[in-house]
Design a protein around this motif. Structure first.
Motif, PDB file in Angstrom:
ATOM      1  N   CYS A   1       0.826  -1.292   0.200  1.00 53.05           N
ATOM      2  CA  CYS A   1       0.267   0.142   0.176  1.00 53.05           C
ATOM      3  C   CYS A   1       0.748   1.033   0.054  1.00 53.05           C
ATOM      4  O   CYS A   1       0.833   2.287  -0.903  1.00 53.05           O
ATOM      5  CB  CYS A   1      -1.060   0.633   1.123  1.00 53.05           C
ATOM      6  SG  CYS A   1      -1.823  -1.250   0.915  1.00 53.05           S
TER       7      CYS A   1
ATOM      8  N   CYS B   1      -0.793  -5.164  -1.232  1.00 55.94           N
ATOM      9  CA  CYS B   1      -2.482  -4.294  -1.398  1.00 55.94           C
ATOM     10  C   CYS B   1      -3.034  -5.052  -1.668  1.00 55.94           C
ATOM     11  O   CYS B   1      -3.059  -5.623  -2.998  1.00 55.94           O
ATOM     12  CB  CYS B   1      -1.774  -3.083  -1.475  1.00 55.94           C
ATOM     13  SG  CYS B   1      -3.679  -1.931  -2.764  1.00 55.94           S
ATOM     14  N   LEU B   2      -4.204  -5.485  -1.455  1.00 53.25           N
ATOM     15  CA  LEU B   2      -5.156  -6.305  -2.259  1.00 53.25           C
ATOM     16  C   LEU B   2      -6.131  -5.000  -2.687  1.00 53.25           C
ATOM     17  O   LEU B   2      -6.849  -5.893  -3.568  1.00 53.25           O
ATOM     18  CB  LEU B   2      -5.691  -6.394  -1.176  1.00 53.25           C
ATOM     19  CG  LEU B   2      -5.309  -7.994  -0.328  1.00 53.25           C
ATOM     20  CD1 LEU B   2      -6.068  -8.670   0.978  1.00 53.25           C
ATOM     21  CD2 LEU B   2      -4.096  -8.699  -1.166  1.00 53.25           C
ATOM     22  N   GLY B   3      -5.703  -4.424  -3.394  1.00 53.35           N
ATOM     23  CA  GLY B   3      -6.285  -3.198  -3.525  1.00 53.35           C
ATOM     24  C   GLY B   3      -6.392  -3.123  -5.179  1.00 53.35           C
ATOM     25  O   GLY B   3      -6.556  -2.486  -6.055  1.00 53.35           O
TER      26      GLY B   3
ATOM     27  N   TRP C   1      -4.326  -1.433   5.066  1.00 49.06           N
ATOM     28  CA  TRP C   1      -5.513  -1.275   4.021  1.00 49.06           C
ATOM     29  C   TRP C   1      -6.280  -0.039   4.473  1.00 49.06           C
ATOM     30  O   TRP C   1      -6.939   0.032   3.906  1.00 49.06           O
ATOM     31  CB  TRP C   1      -6.061  -2.568   4.013  1.00 49.06           C
ATOM     32  CG  TRP C   1      -4.820  -3.989   3.617  1.00 49.06           C
ATOM     33  CD1 TRP C   1      -4.120  -4.000   3.039  1.00 49.06           C
ATOM     34  CD2 TRP C   1      -5.670  -5.310   3.950  1.00 49.06           C
ATOM     35  NE1 TRP C   1      -3.156  -5.215   3.058  1.00 49.06           N
ATOM     36  CE2 TRP C   1      -4.289  -6.074   3.337  1.00 49.06           C
ATOM     37  CE3 TRP C   1      -5.870  -6.505   4.630  1.00 49.06           C
ATOM     38  CZ2 TRP C   1      -3.672  -7.332   3.364  1.00 49.06           C
ATOM     39  CZ3 TRP C   1      -6.010  -7.178   5.021  1.00 49.06           C
ATOM     40  CH2 TRP C   1      -5.045  -7.934   4.496  1.00 49.06           C
TER      41      TRP C   1
ATOM     42  N   CYS D   1      -5.065   2.421   2.936  1.00 47.98           N
ATOM     43  CA  CYS D   1      -4.925   2.661   1.415  1.00 47.98           C
ATOM     44  C   CYS D   1      -5.836   2.603   0.026  1.00 47.98           C
ATOM     45  O   CYS D   1      -7.292   2.036   0.826  1.00 47.98           O
ATOM     46  CB  CYS D   1      -4.350   1.554   0.816  1.00 47.98           C
ATOM     47  SG  CYS D   1      -4.005   0.801  -0.631  1.00 47.98           S
TER      48      CYS D   1
ATOM     49  N   CYS E   1      -6.939  -0.285  -2.059  1.00 49.09           N
ATOM     50  CA  CYS E   1      -7.745  -1.611  -0.415  1.00 49.09           C
ATOM     51  C   CYS E   1      -9.279  -0.760  -0.368  1.00 49.09           C
ATOM     52  O   CYS E   1      -9.963  -1.767   0.275  1.00 49.09           O
ATOM     53  CB  CYS E   1      -6.916  -1.614   0.912  1.00 49.09           C
ATOM     54  SG  CYS E   1      -5.497  -2.525  -0.060  1.00 49.09           S
TER      55      CYS E   1
HETATM   56 ZN    ZN Z   1      -3.961  -1.155  -0.429  1.00 48.64          ZN
END
Ligand code: ZN
Length: 762
Positions: A293, A308-310, A346, A349, A352
């Motif tokens: 992120c 970063c999962l976004g 997260w 971010c 995210c």
């Molecule tokens: Zn992120």
């Protein structure tokens, strides 16, 4: 079909003679088999052993068989053939459990192995190897099958790197104890150890680090110096020089991986790779900062910052890496990790947050679960079953097809969720099955007595696939240290994983494990040396004392010092009694045959006089009752000294020194009364407690086991006259309560106090 008839003919030609009279002794097999019938004679292996198998795919057993028959000496030649007769004949029986069941028959005509599948042949050979002595095998019939199909072991090669040969050596030893799942923890914050063709920088950069700037390496280097333990140093073959700087590390090429996978297959062992995501990913972020992120590879409050999962690129990265992994490991299970994620990163971010909004995810926990479910679908599309650490089972709407590896005794809800949800569960409880936990004289029994099905919701026992021990290597630098952490504890895990609970026997296991340590010693492999006996932490003497220190294992010697230093290979060894004539501290340290030093034990010696009893045996007042008076204090304590004499919350009588039937957390107990000393003598006492305890006898502190700690034993002595002596035992608990106290007998046996040892006055 014709071949089967020939095999059957060969089988029936093996005359097996069994008799109850004068039968051979039962061999010291670990894990203990389901049933053993001993015959009377011995089968002598020929110089050249002809092995007949069902088909050539079984030839993979050759090296493991040779190793097991030879007992470390290269004395036998082996030839492998299909069908026909042989000194060793392997036949299949579909009715046997394919995960390891076998029948092993040894008679005058030779050896017959009947197995459900190849893992059963491996298990039979492992048993055979524990029966062979000087080329002879006792006549016997062993009918054996595993309790659990899943008998796992995890090696963390990320924190410290282990070479292909070292990994193979560990797998070979574990196959001897019938483990069949090798979980390879290949990446973590501290190292990336596998070549990924799409992202070569992961291993090229992430496989190496500056040991002078790395906390674990600084710690272990200091330990090597302080404890005179060269095994704590980083092995020199793992050092490279880059740009004039010495770096530590290594990684496996994809050819190395295939080599290990093939080798494991020859041991009947599946390999389960773990590429830990989305946490434990600092090495990924160092190479690809855009996948975090903030773009920084740093630590958060509890754990390292995650991926970063976004970011769609993260998903693409994860799938590309796992795509290569799927191609390298031909087994159905693959481990995603998904543990210990610093989710707070997260929150702020934008990417995210956008992801959460797009998928209606309430919070960061949902975001993590979303990632796991995306990956699980991808695993499934590739014919793989996802395993995750128990964090994946925190909520109840996760895929029931994933397998949950439960490791946190402090998160029992996750185990329950997984059971109710219908997931398979692998049990790796941190407190029992983490092989990186420091060892003491009680650790082996603690591991041995863990019962996997206890604590599983009633009616859901079938969800337990099996057990799995983990060796994390933050502080395990070398193969020698790894072996020290693994053995004999893995013997104990093996017996729980394989043997029926009703066949387990702690006392007999302790005896057998010494025999097996003797084999490791003879093979030059390291192990935790059994504790020396002959002294307490705190000792007394009258005039002078001859200290006789012994270790119950041939080949081990004990060296000592009297100047406070840690004994090294040059220190004198206890070839006879060590004479104590004045107050001193002696340090004892056992060494294996290979010269590897074990734990150092400090023993304090103080001159004393005999202390007279409060009551001679015939003078005990009539008001005396068996047991001790107990005061209970329901508060938090940090040490025994602060258990004040203020009003207790409860007072009662206890027959012995034990916890209340249903103890709460955070309380203290003070036991008071008298202890019986049958003869004048120097009496040894111990407490084994979690947390602290202090035992006082006739007004003198004898056992000092104070402070916050997990289960720990301390021992001490007093010179006591025959009769009843005042005793006080203070104990406090701050979670994980355990309490045991008693005598140490002359042979080193710990005997907890019973009601007849104790009394109090009404
Ligand atoms: Zn992120």
């Amino acid at each position: 079909m014709r071949m089967n008839r020939i095999l059957l003919a060969a089988v029936s030609a093996l005359p097996l003679f069994f008799s109850c009279r004068n039968a051979n002794d039962v061999p010291d097999i670990i894990p203990v088999p389901l049933s053993v019938e001993m015959g009377r004679g011995y089968y002598t292996l020929p110089e050249r052993v002809q092995v007949s198998c069902m088909d050539s795919s079984m030839f993979a057993i050759e090296d493991f068989l040779k190793l097991n028959l030879s007992c470390g000496q290269d004395i036998h030649e082996i030839s492998m053939e299909t069908g026909g007769r042989g000194d060793i004949v392997c036949v299949s029986d579909d009715s046997l459990d394919p995960s390891g069941a076998y029948v092993l028959e040894v008679g005058r005509g030779g050896i017959r192995i009947t197995a459900g599948a190849y893992p059963g042949v491996v298990a039979a050979v492992a048993t055979l190897g524990q029966m062979v002595k000087d080329g002879k095998v006792p006549h016997a019939k062993i009918n054996d099958a595993p309790r659990f199909a899943w008998r796992g072991f995890m090696l963390d090669v990320a924190r410290h790197f282990f070479t292909v040969d070292e990994v193979k050596a560990i797998l070979t030893e574990l196959a001897r104890y019938k483990f069949n799942k090798f979980h390879w923890h290949l990446t973590d914050d501290q190292g990336w150890r596998i070549e990924i063709k799409a992202f070569p920088e992961l291993a090229l950069n992430g496989g190496f680090r500056d040991p002078l700037a790395h906390n674990h390496d600084i710690y272990t280097a200091a330990r090597a110096e302080r404890e005179k333990d060269p095994a704590s140093l980083l092995p020199s073959d793992r050092m490279v020089i880059r740009d004039g700087k010495t770096l530590y590390g290594g990684y496996y090429t994809q050819d190395d991986i295939r080599d290990v996978v093939d080798f494991a297959a020859s041991l009947g062992m599946d390999v389960i790779p773990e590429i830990d995501m989305p946490g434990h990913s600092l090495k990924t972020i160092e190479s690809f900062p855009e996948l975090s992120c903030s773009g920084k590879a740093v630590w958060g409050k509890d754990f390292s910052v995650p991926l970063c999962l976004g970011n769609d690129a993260t998903l693409e990265f994860a799938k590309t890496v796992y795509g290569e992994i799927f191609g390298l490991f031909p087994y159905e299970y693959v481990h995603l990790g998904a543990d210990e994620v610093e989710k707070s990163h997260w929150q702020s971010c934008p990417k995210c947050r956008a992801r959460k909004a797009a998928y209606n995810l309430e919070d960061e926990h949902d975001l993590q679960d979303w990632f796991v479910s995306v990956m699980e679908s991808y695993f499934k599309d590739n014919g793989k079953i996802l395993i995750g650490w128990d964090e994946i089972a925190a909520k109840d709407d996760f895929s029931k097809d994933a397998v949950v590896q439960w490791w946190r005794p402090w998160a029992p809800a996750n185990k329950r969720n997984a059971a109710v949800n219908g997931n398979g569960i692998i049990l790796s409880p941190n407190e029992f099955y983490y092989m990186d936990i420091a060892q003491n004289r009680n650790t082996l029994m603690k591991v041995y007595t863990y019962e996997p099905v206890d604590g599983i919701l009633e009616g859901y026992e079938d969800c337990v696939l099996g057990v799995h021990a983990n060796l994390w290597t933050e502080y395990v630098t070398s193969f020698e240290t790894a072996c020290n952490m693994l053995f004999p504890r893995m013997f104990a895990v093996s017996e729980t994983a394989w043997s029926s609970p009703e066949h387990k026997d702690a006392k007999d296991f302790t005896r057998r494990s010494l025999v097996h340590l003797g084999r490791l010693d003879a093979c030059g492999l390291n192990y935790r040396i059994p504790d020396p006996d002959g002294f307490c932490d705190s000792n007394v003497y009258i005039d002078s004392l001859e200290v006789e220190v012994s270790v119950p294992l041939d080949g081990v010697i004990v060296r000592y010092t009297s100047d406070g230093s840690i004994p090294g290979p040059e220190s004198p060894f206890c070839s006879g009694p060590v004479v104590v004539k004045e107050d001193c501290t002696l340090n004892f340290r056992p060494f294996t045959s290979a010269g590897i030093g074990g734990h150092t034990y400090s023993a304090v010696y103080r001159a004393s006089e005999y202390i007279l009893p409060a009551f001679a045996f015939d003078e005990l007042p009539e008001s005396a009752e068996k047991g001790l008076e107990v005061c209970r204090y329901d508060r938090k304590f940090q040490d025994c000294a602060s258990i004040t004499s203020a009003e207790p919350d409860a007072e009662y009588v206890s027959e012995s020194v034990v916890l209340p039937a249903e103890p709460e957390s955070d309380f203290a107990l003070v036991f008071r009364g008298y202890v019986s000393v049958p003869e004048d003598g120097i009496i040894s006492f111990y407490t084994y407690t979690d947390d602290g305890s202090v035992m006082t006898v006739s007004g003198k502190p004898v056992v000092e086991n104070d402070g916050l700690h997990s289960r720990e034993e301390k021992s001490g002595q007093a010179a006591l006259g025959k009769g009843w002596h005042p005793i006080e035992i203070r104990y406090f608990d701050h979670g994980g309560g355990y309490l045991e106290a008693g005598f140490i007998l002359a042979d080193g046996t710990r005997r907890p106090f019973t009601s007849s040892d104790l009394c109090f006055l009404l």
